[in-house]
Design a protein around this motif. Structure first.
Motif, short mmCIF file in Angstrom:
data_model
loop_
_atom_site.label_atom_id
_atom_site.label_comp_id
_atom_site.label_asym_id
_atom_site.label_seq_id
_atom_site.Cartn_x
_atom_site.Cartn_y
_atom_site.Cartn_z
N ARG A 137 9.77 4.64 -3.92
CA ARG A 137 9.94 5.17 -2.75
C ARG A 137 8.70 4.87 -2.16
O ARG A 137 7.58 4.98 -2.63
CB ARG A 137 10.24 6.64 -2.57
CG ARG A 137 11.48 7.07 -3.80
CD ARG A 137 12.56 7.50 -2.92
NE ARG A 137 13.27 6.64 -1.89
CZ ARG A 137 13.98 5.51 -2.08
NH1 ARG A 137 14.61 5.53 -2.99
NH2 ARG A 137 14.62 5.27 -0.89
N TRP A 138 8.78 4.41 -0.71
CA TRP A 138 7.68 4.33 0.18
C TRP A 138 7.02 5.46 0.38
O TRP A 138 7.80 6.55 0.70
CB TRP A 138 8.08 3.63 1.54
CG TRP A 138 7.03 3.43 2.63
CD1 TRP A 138 7.00 4.28 3.39
CD2 TRP A 138 6.40 2.39 2.75
NE1 TRP A 138 5.84 4.08 4.35
CE2 TRP A 138 5.47 2.73 3.90
CE3 TRP A 138 5.96 1.47 2.32
CZ2 TRP A 138 4.32 1.96 4.27
CZ3 TRP A 138 5.01 0.35 2.70
CH2 TRP A 138 4.18 0.70 3.83
N SER A 139 5.52 5.58 0.10
CA SER A 139 4.98 6.80 0.69
C SER A 139 3.73 6.41 1.92
O SER A 139 3.17 5.62 1.57
CB SER A 139 4.04 7.10 -0.54
OG SER A 139 2.97 7.76 -0.34
N ALA A 141 0.94 -1.20 -0.17
CA ALA A 141 0.10 -0.03 0.05
C ALA A 141 0.73 1.32 -0.10
O ALA A 141 0.45 2.45 -0.46
CB ALA A 141 -0.95 0.05 1.25
N GLY A 142 2.22 1.05 0.54
CA GLY A 142 2.86 2.39 0.43
C GLY A 142 3.55 2.43 -0.67
O GLY A 142 4.55 3.33 -0.91
N GLY A 169 -7.05 -3.08 1.55
CA GLY A 169 -7.71 -2.02 1.31
C GLY A 169 -6.91 -1.14 0.28
O GLY A 169 -7.21 0.00 0.09
N ILE A 170 -6.04 -1.86 -0.51
CA ILE A 170 -5.55 -1.17 -1.64
C ILE A 170 -6.51 -0.88 -2.68
O ILE A 170 -6.31 0.38 -3.35
CB ILE A 170 -4.34 -2.03 -2.18
CG1 ILE A 170 -3.24 -2.01 -0.82
CG2 ILE A 170 -3.64 -1.44 -3.38
CD1 ILE A 170 -1.97 -3.13 -1.44
N ASP A 171 -7.32 -1.69 -3.02
CA ASP A 171 -8.31 -1.63 -4.27
C ASP A 171 -9.47 -0.67 -3.72
O ASP A 171 -10.13 -1.33 -2.92
CB ASP A 171 -8.66 -2.95 -4.82
CG ASP A 171 -9.69 -2.72 -5.97
OD1 ASP A 171 -10.20 -1.77 -6.17
OD2 ASP A 171 -10.02 -3.86 -6.62
N PRO A 172 -9.58 0.47 -4.19
CA PRO A 172 -10.85 1.19 -3.58
C PRO A 172 -12.21 0.65 -4.18
O PRO A 172 -13.17 1.15 -3.36
CB PRO A 172 -10.68 2.52 -4.31
CG PRO A 172 -9.35 2.69 -5.08
CD PRO A 172 -8.87 1.21 -5.19
#
Lengths: 595, 407
Positions: free
Chosen positions: A345-347, A218-219, A397-400
């Motif tokens: 990069r991790w967000s 997810a990041g 939770g990644i796929d809205p």
């Protein structure tokens, strides 16, 4: 106006393929040779006899059904038109992969069902059209791809007997499951060196080990995490009961003993017969959920030596917070590894956004539990379990779009609860919970339980995982929460960290759900659960809980067939409970060869 | 060869978990801490007023009750221990130092607790967490676990002194034992060793199962005896093998193998000397406990370590031992129903054969192998195969030398 975020990012599908046409031609030639050989060796008289037999059986069935109709009273005919058929066992025919026809559910529900059938076809065609050529090519390289052609049959068998809002809810869930499947299949084939060979896509793909939840991805919104063995092995075995047999045979011929769990066994077998696509910037191997899974990664590493691998491992005694630091440090190391391998990069923003969604999804999940704990359970049956596993836990939770599915199902569930509806009308005899590992090759077992005996499975052990809302502000605490979540992922929460998590936990859940039966699976190759058999027996007697033990071998129906599983319940219900089935046509039928 | 002076006594000590030396140490006021796994540092159990005893279930026959509790598809070793515990065979223990490394053994410990197989009031079972790979943070993890879940509990329940001085004393004693065992083991490198694999297995097992201060003098004496022992002029063995894989505490395994014509020159299995009898080298600048933990993690050959460096280490170690001890082949064995070794064995066997060039016999076996005709046949066939290979190699060398002379 806010831009609507598309998921998965459309650019993943637009990356350029670099198909090696020469190799495709060689493969096609090989396949052509195999087909020619098959045709040559075919006994056409036998085929003609079989077709004749099918025609005869068809005629016999039609005349039998016409005869039944003739013999029905006006009220019975009206009931059939309105509420559908009640003899579901007649849909199966010995030796056949598919049912003889689809279920008649009454005018309204058949309409709903047909609409959903069309919607599913539409979605599948639209998804595969995003990059059709590699997906089609993949079907010529991997035999497991062919099993996905039976996804509509899978949909049907998981919704058998359902009516009203329950049918709608199940269709919503299964639609989301197959959307997830279709998108992953397209991406796998697009990136696979043998087929689409899209280097650009491959650089963006992080492969995740069996059942490793995707929260860590997810990041990294610019990357895509694909559960590596999910499509060729894990989910496949739920769709096609025979799919894993070649893997198991291959690795057992290689020397693996036959007593190991079919999940890692099949994964290793898939490496042996080269059934795993070759793509990705890196692979996140994991120690989860159990001993066998730990070992399978050595086979994958051996097969794909050029695939950089990180071993994501968590403490087994997960209640012990004194070793939380090791888990957190391992997550940090994993994030660094992905950054190094992909350049991404991790967000934190992206991570927290997804986890807020995941928390919302968890809230909906808990509402389902709340309703199912009442005397009027609503969302019960196999689709609920499958959706929870693939679209809630694995997606993380990644796929809205998944949140929308949750919302729709929640609305339907609340309405159904307000009306005191029954998912399986007139078939709500027993409340049951499922404990231990369910059989993949009989993913719709709970559907049979309800239709045949009126045993309604309210919840399965594998659902009862971590439900604490994840931290979405404090970064260090967020990493701890992620570790806690992974440590308590499906199967791991119960099988790791001591007997209390699975043995004593059962008695706690019995208290909460108030079942009158516990469907106690005995996965014969699961060492972890098997080592508690005697204590379950002893303590069930002390607690006055009825356990129906049902043996199975997870992905290998040759050890214990579906029919054998059913016979355990049949025997118990007749001899111990002294009951008769609600649908006698489902007591004894053949489905050893069916999907 | 002349029989070793203590061999019969040692064999008798191995007839029971609760052996004469264990009883003697307990009579002297020391506490017996049972353990099974190399992930649990043996040296930490030999601190101050405690001593370690690696638990076995010798002479096991029926394991029906344990099978009721743990089913028939699970590790026979774990089931045999549970059966023995239910029979009261571990009543003598003051504690069990457990690690949550494999589910079967962990469940075995849990059953011992739940079924109350030990009635001593101070009896306890530890469950310590062990990692799957070696990183600085996993060394922290092991150090923390050993301090909180083991040493602190020993201190609290048994009044054990777990200070650095006590740990240092335990390490020194451990190293002395390791030196003796290493010297004895090194004789196996000789062409005609003055010790058999079976005898070494006996010595190694007593070194694990008996209190170190009581067994060490006898082992030292045995070392001196071996130094002066004259081997038979014609060795009994037709082939030299390394045995590698999962736990073996069954002397009948070594006996059966050597009766089939093989000499076990290196024992790379749990309860063997590789790993287990290497010195712990301490240095300044890091806590003793941490160094002990690191030593056990580094030397561990457990299949549970899943990181690639450890996987490679396991294969390299077997290859190194086979070369150093002049083996003709490798026997890769696995306890039936052990998940870790079940997956490790086939892959490693293929790789050792195909890439390292060793003849490999790959087997799975019961906890007790006595009277296994099937295993005997496989051992005999393997020894014959090794002999044939040696003859073929010799002929090829002679032919090559002959053609060289002609030229």
């Amino acid at each position: 106006m806010k831009n609507k975020v598309k998921y998965p990012d459309p650019k993943f599908f637009r990356f350029k393929d670099q198909i090696n046409w020469k190799k495709q031609a060689e493969n096609l030639k090989e396949i052509g040779g195999i087909v020619a050989e098959l045709l040559k060796e075919t006994d056409w008289k036998d085929v003609a006899g079989s077709v004749k037999g099918d025609v005869k059986a068809f005629k016999k069935r039609v005349s039998h059904e016409a005869g039944l109709l003739k013999g029905m009273s006006r009220e019975e005919i009206l009931d059939l038109i309105k509420n559908g058929e009640k003899q579901l066992g007649k849909l199966y025919r010995s030796g056949k992969m598919a049912t003889v026809r689809r279920e008649w559910r009454g005018v309204k529900d058949t309409g709903v069902d047909f609409y959903e059938w069309m919607r599913m076809w539409g979605m599948l065609l639209a998804t595969f059209s995003k990059d059709l050529v590699p997906a089609m090519g993949g079907a010529l390289h991997y035999r497991w791809m062919i099993s996905y052609f039976c996804c509509h049959s899978f949909m049907d068998k998981n919704t058998l007997g359902l009516r009203g809002k329950a049918l709608k809810m199940h269709h919503e869930l299964i639609y989301a499951i197959f959307r997830y499947v279709a998108e992953n299949l397209v991406l796998l084939m697009k990136g696979d060196e043998k087929v689409g060979n899209s280097k650009e896509l491959s650089k963006k793909v992080v492969l995740l080990d069996e059942m490793t939840m995707a929260q860590i991805m997810a990041g990294f919104p610019d990357l895509i995490g694909i559960p590596y063995q999910l499509m060729p092995v894990f989910l496949l075995s739920e769709i096609d009961q025979l799919a894993c047999e070649p893997y198991i045979d291959a690795v057992e011929s290689y020397g693996l003993p036959s007593d190991t769990c079919p999940v890692p066994t099949s994964e290793c077998g898939a490496c042996v017969i080269d059934a795993l696509p070759h793509l990705g910037a890196c692979f996140i191997s994991s120690s989860m959920p159990c001993d066998g899974s730990v070992m399978a990664s050595s086979y994958t590493a051996r097969r794909f030596k050029d695939l950089p691998t990180f071993h994501l491992t968590f403490p087994v005694r997960y209640e012990d917070e004194s070793i939380m630091n090791a888990a957190v440090e391992d997550i940090k190391a994993c994030i660094r590894f992905i950054e190094e391998q992909t350049g991404a990069r991790w967000s934190w923003d992206a991570y927290f956004t997804a986890m807020k969604r995941f928390n919302e999804e968890t809230r909906y999940e808990l509402q389902k539990w709340e309703v199912n704990q009442t005397p009027y359970p609503q969302l019960i049956g196999p689709c609920y379990e499958l959706f929870r596993k693939w679209n809630y836990e694995m997606d993380g939770g990644i796929d809205p779009r998944i949140l929308n599915t949750f919302k729709k199902v929640d609305e339907l569930m609340k309405k159904a609860y307000a009306n005191r509806e029954e998912p399986w009308r007139g078939k709500m005899r027993h409340r049951a919970i499922v404990w231990s590992v369910p059989a993949h090759y009989y993913a719709n077992f709970s559907n049979w339980l309800a239709n045949c005996w009126g045993i309604n499975v309210l919840v399965e052990m594998e659902s009862l995982n971590f439900t604490k809302p994840l931290e979405t502000e404090d970064k260090e605490e967020a990493l701890k929460d992620m570790a806690r979540l992974y440590e308590r992922m499906v199967m791991r929460r119960h099988t790791n960290g001591g007997y209390d998590h699975v043995l004593t936990e059962l008695w706690r859940q019995v208290e909460a759900w108030k079942p009158d039966l516990v469907i106690m699976y005995q996965h014969v190759s699961c060492k972890n659960m098997s080592t508690l058999n005697g204590l379950f027996e002893d303590q069930a007697r002390e607690h006055g809980v009825r356990l129906i033990w049902i043996e199975h071998d997870l992905m290998d129906p040759r050890t214990v067939s579906r029919k054998d599983m059913r016979s355990k319940v049949n025997e118990y219900m007749r001899t111990v409970m002294r009951e008769e089935p609600l649908d006698p046509s489902l007591v004894d039928f053949e489905d050893d060869a069916s999907w | 060869m002349k029989d070793l002076k203590y061999l019969l006594e040692f064999e008798n000590l191995l007839e029971d978990a609760d052996n004469a030396l264990v009883r003697q140490a307990q009579a002297d006021g020391r506490y017996a801490i049972g353990y099974t796994c190399y992930h649990m540092p043996e040296v930490l159990l030999n601190v101050d007023n405690c001593f370690s005893t690696r638990i076995r279930a010798p002479r096991s026959s029926s394991i029906d009750i344990a099978t009721y509790y743990m089913s028939n598809y699970t590790c026979e070793y774990a089931r045999s221990l549970l059966e023995r515990a239910i029979e009261g065979g571990y009543e003598f223990l003051d504690a069990i130092a457990g690690v949550d490394a494999c589910s079967a053994m962990n469940r075995c410990y849990e059953h011992i607790e739940i079924l109350k197989c030990n009635s001593k009031p101070h009896f306890f079972v530890t469950h310590t967490d062990v990692p799957y790979k070696i990183e600085e943070y996993t060394v922290d993890q092991v150090e923390t676990q050993m301090r909180l879940r083991l040493l602190d509990v020993m201190h609290e329940k048994l009044g054990t002194d777990t200070s650095d001085a006590a740990l240092l004393a335990a390490v020194e004693e451990h190293n002395e034992l390791c030196d003796v065992m290493t010297q004895i083991g090194d004789f196996r490198k000789l062409d005609n060793p003055p010790i058999t694999g079976y005898e070494f297995h006996v010595l190694c097992l007593v070194s694990y199962c008996c209190p170190t201060p009581l067994i060490l003098p006898k082992l030292k004496e045995t070392l001196e005896e071996i130094k002066n022992r004259r081997p038979d002029e014609k060795p009994f063995a037709r082939a030299r093998v390394v045995v590698a894989g999962s736990e073996i505490d069954d002397l009948d395994f070594s006996r059966l193998l050597e009766e089939s014509g093989a000499l076990i020159v290196a024992d790379r299995y749990c309860y063997g000397s590789f790993p287990g009898r290497e010195r712990i080298e301490l240095q300044d600048g890091e806590s003793i406990l941490r160094q002990i933990c690191r030593h056990y993690m580094r030397t561990s050959e457990c299949a549970r370590y899943m990181a690639q460096d450890k996987i490679t280490q396991r294969r390299d170690t077997i290859d190194r031992l086979a070369r150093e001890y002049h083996a003709d082949g490798i026997i890769f064995e696995q306890m039936k129903y052990c998940d870790f070794w079940a997956f490790e064995r086939p892959l490693a066997s293929h790789i050792l054969e195909e890439e390292y060039g060793w003849p490999v016999l790959s087997i799975d076996r019961s906890y007790n192998v006595r009277g296994s005709g099937q295993l005997r046949t496989r051992f005999q066939a393997f020894v014959e195969a090794l002999e044939i290979k040696r003859i073929q190699k010799r002929r090829a060398a002679q032919e090559a030398a002959g053609s060289e002379v002609k030229r």
